[in-house]
Design an enzyme around this catalytic site. Structure first.
Site, PDB file in Angstrom:
ATOM      1  N   LYS A 272       0.805  -1.094  -0.234  1.00 30.83           N
ATOM      2  CA  LYS A 272       0.027   0.075  -0.160  1.00 30.83           C
ATOM      3  C   LYS A 272       1.118   1.173  -0.205  1.00 30.83           C
ATOM      4  CE  LYS A 272      -3.813  -2.106   2.447  1.00 30.83           C
ATOM      5  NZ  LYS A 272      -4.711  -2.264   3.481  1.00 30.83           N
ATOM      6  N   GLU A 325      -6.809  -4.760  -5.258  1.00 31.18           N
ATOM      7  CA  GLU A 325      -8.088  -4.441  -4.783  1.00 31.18           C
ATOM      8  C   GLU A 325      -8.206  -2.912  -5.032  1.00 31.18           C
ATOM      9  OE1 GLU A 325      -7.661  -5.865  -0.691  1.00 31.18           O
ATOM     10  OE2 GLU A 325      -6.295  -4.024  -0.157  1.00 31.18           O
TER      11      GLU A 325
HETATM   12  C1  MUC Z   1      -7.618  -3.820   4.331  1.00 31.18           C
HETATM   13  O1  MUC Z   1      -7.345  -3.975   5.347  1.00 31.18           O
HETATM   14  O2  MUC Z   1      -7.200  -4.482   3.470  1.00 31.18           O
HETATM   15  C2  MUC Z   1      -8.977  -2.974   1.619  1.00 31.18           C
HETATM   16  C3  MUC Z   1      -9.981  -3.547   1.046  1.00 31.18           C
HETATM   17  C4  MUC Z   1     -11.212  -3.464   2.122  1.00 31.18           C
HETATM   18  O3  MUC Z   1     -12.262  -3.759   1.744  1.00 31.18           O
HETATM   19  O4  MUC Z   1     -10.769  -2.809   3.142  1.00 31.18           O
HETATM   20  C5  MUC Z   1      -9.215  -2.530   2.988  1.00 31.18           C
HETATM   21  C6  MUC Z   1      -8.374  -2.772   4.127  1.00 31.18           C
HETATM   22 MG    MG Z   2      -6.218  -5.816   4.720  1.00 27.51          MG
END
Ligand code: MUC
Ligand code: MG
Length: 371
Positions: A272, A325
Site C-alpha cells: 500500500k 484491490e
Molecule cells: C484492508 O485491510 O485490506 C482493503 C479492502 C477493503 O475492503 O478494506 C481495505 C483494508
Molecule cells: Mg487488509
C-alpha cells in the site's frame, strides 16, 4: 528533472460510501480523502491523496493528523526547494519527519504527478515503466450480511465487473464468520476465488482453528489473521498451512518486509503506498519480497481515484501474483475527478496521460471539502 516546489494546499474531502462497509474494527459510511495540490515552477501542478480507514481505528494517522503534518511540518520543509526526483524528496522529508508515511505518500504522489507532467511521461515511466496497462481488481463483499453479500457477488459476476472477492471477517464469533465465508464460497461457485481479511482480530489459537476450516472450505488466501505486532504468529501460520497468508498491517515498509522474510514468512505482502510513504517507496518493499520469493498484492486504503491511480502506476511496474484491490472509487458515491476509471472483466485500465493521467474536478473538490 529539477522541479521547484512553490506551494502546497491541503483539503479533507468527505464522500459517502454506496453502502456500509464493515471491517473487524469499524463500519464505514463515509470516506475521508486528504487531498493535496502541489504548485511547482512554471505553473506545473501535481495532485496527491492520503487516505486511511475509519479515523484512527485502522491506522495511526487520522485524516486530520495527516493534514496537520503536511501543513505544519512537511510543506514548510519542501516549499521553496528544488528536487530532481523522489529520492531527494524522500531524503529531505525523512531527515526531519519520523513516520507519517500517509502524509509523505500524498506528497511523493503529487511530486511524481508534477514531474511526469513536466516531462510528458506517465508516473509509471518514472517508476521503471509499466509492464501492462490493465490490472486485475477484485471486490470486497462487506455489507455485514451473508445473503446481501451473496446477492452483491452474483450481480457483479453477472455484470462481469469482478471475478474475485475478498470478505471482511473477524468482528463476529469464529463459527459465525466461518459459516459466512463458506456460504459465500459455495454460493458463488468453486471457480471463483474467495479470500478473507481478518484485520488482526484473532489470536494464534483462534487463527489455527479458523484457518483449518477455511483451508478445507477452499478459501484461497487469508489476510492478516493475527495482530500486526505478532510477527512470529504470522510466520508460524504461513509455515503450517497450505492456504497462503497475506501480510497487510504487519508489513508497511521494506524494513518490515525484510524482517518477515528473514524470519521465514512465506505467502504474500499487501503493498500500500500509504503504509510505505509513496508509490516509489512501496516498490522497495516489492523488491524485498521479490528477492525473498514472497508474492505481491496491490492493496488499498479505500482511496478515491487519485490515490488508486497513484497505486496502479506503481503496481504496473511489477508482477502482482495476487492481483489488486484498487476498487476504492467504486465504493464511493462520487469522486473528485473529471473522468472515472474504467473497470470491466475483473480489470482496471491504467490511465496513460502525463503524470498520473487524471484531471481533478475542482468544483467537486470544493463541494466535498470540509469547511
Ligand atoms: C484492508 O485491510 O485490506 C482493503 C479492502 C477493503 O475492503 O478494506 C481495505 C483494508
Ligand atoms: Mg487488509
Amino acid at each position: 528533472m529539477n522541479l521547484a516546489i512553490e506551494s502546497i494546499s491541503c483539503w479533507l474531502v468527505d464522500i459517502p460510501t454506496i453502502r456500509p462497509h464493515k471491517l473487524s474494527m469499524t463500519t464505514m459510511g463515509c470516506q475521508t480523502l486528504t487531498i493535496i495540490r502541489m504548485t511547482c515552477a512554471q505553473g506545473i501542478i501535481g495532485w496527491g491523496e492520503a487516505t486511511t480507514i475509519g479515523g484512527l481505528s485502522y491506522g495511526s494517522e487520522s485524516p486530520e493528523a495527516i493534514k496537520s503534518a503536511i501543513e505544519c511540518y512537511l510543506a514548510p520543509l519542501l516549499c521553496g526547494k528544488t528536487f530532481n526526483g523522489v529520492a531527494a524528496l524522500a531524503e529531505t522529508m525523512n531527515a526531519s519527519v519520523k513516520g507519517n508515511t500517509f502524509a509523505k505518500s500524498a506528497l511523493e504522489t503529487a511530486f511524481l504527478d508534477a514531474q511526469g507532467k513536466a516531462l510528458g511521461l506517465p508516473v509509471s515511466a518514472l517508476l521503471g515503466g509499466a509492464l501492462k496497462d490493465r490490472l486485475p481488481v477484485l471486490w470486497t463483499l462487506a455489507s455485514g450480511d451473508t445473503d446481501k453479500d451473496i446477492e452483491e457477488g452474483k450481480r457483479l459476476l453477472e455484470e462481469g465487473r469482478h471475478n474475485t472477492f475478498k470478505l471482511k471477517i473477524g468482528a463476529r464469533a469464529l463459527e459465525v464468520d466461518i459459516r459466512h465465508a463458506l456460504a459465500i464460497k459455495s454460493a458463488l461457485g468453486s471457480d471463483i476465488s474467495i479470500r478473507v481479511d481478518v484485520n488482526q482480530a484473532w489470536d494464534l489459537t483462534t487463527a489455527i482453528k479458523g484457518m483449518t476450516q477455511l483451508q478445507e472450505g477452499g478459501i484461497d488466501l487469508v489476510e492478516q489473521p493475527t495482530p500486526m505486532w505478532d510477527r512470529q504468529s504470522l510466520i508460524t501460520l504461513s509455515q503450517r498451512f497450505s492456504v497462503p497468508i497475506l501480510a497487510d498491517e504487519a508489513v508497511g515498509t521494506c524494513h518490515d518486509g525484510y524482517a518477515l522474510a528473514s524470519g521465514g514468512f512465506t505467502g504474500a505482502f499487501a503493498l500500500k503506498i500509504a503504509k510505505a510513504g509513496g508509490p516509489a517507496q512501496v516498490l522497495k518493499l516489492a523488491h524485498v519480497a521479490q528477492a525473498a520469493g514472497i508474492g505481491l498484492y496491490g492493496g488499498t486504503m479505500l482511496e478515491g481515484t487519485l490515490g488508486s491511480v497513484a497505486s496502479l502506476h506503481a503496481w504496473s511496474t511489477v508482477n502482482m501474483q495476487w492481483g489488486t484491490e484498487m476498487f476504492g472509487p467504486l465504493l464511493l458515491k462520487d469522486d473528485i475527478v473529471v473522468n472515472p476509471l474504467e473497470f470491466s472483466h475483473g480489470q482496471v485500465t491504467l490511465p496513460q496521460g502525463p503524470g498520473l493521467g487524471i484531471e481533478i474536478d475542482e468544483d467537486k473538490l470544493c463541494f466535498y471539502a470540509r469547511k
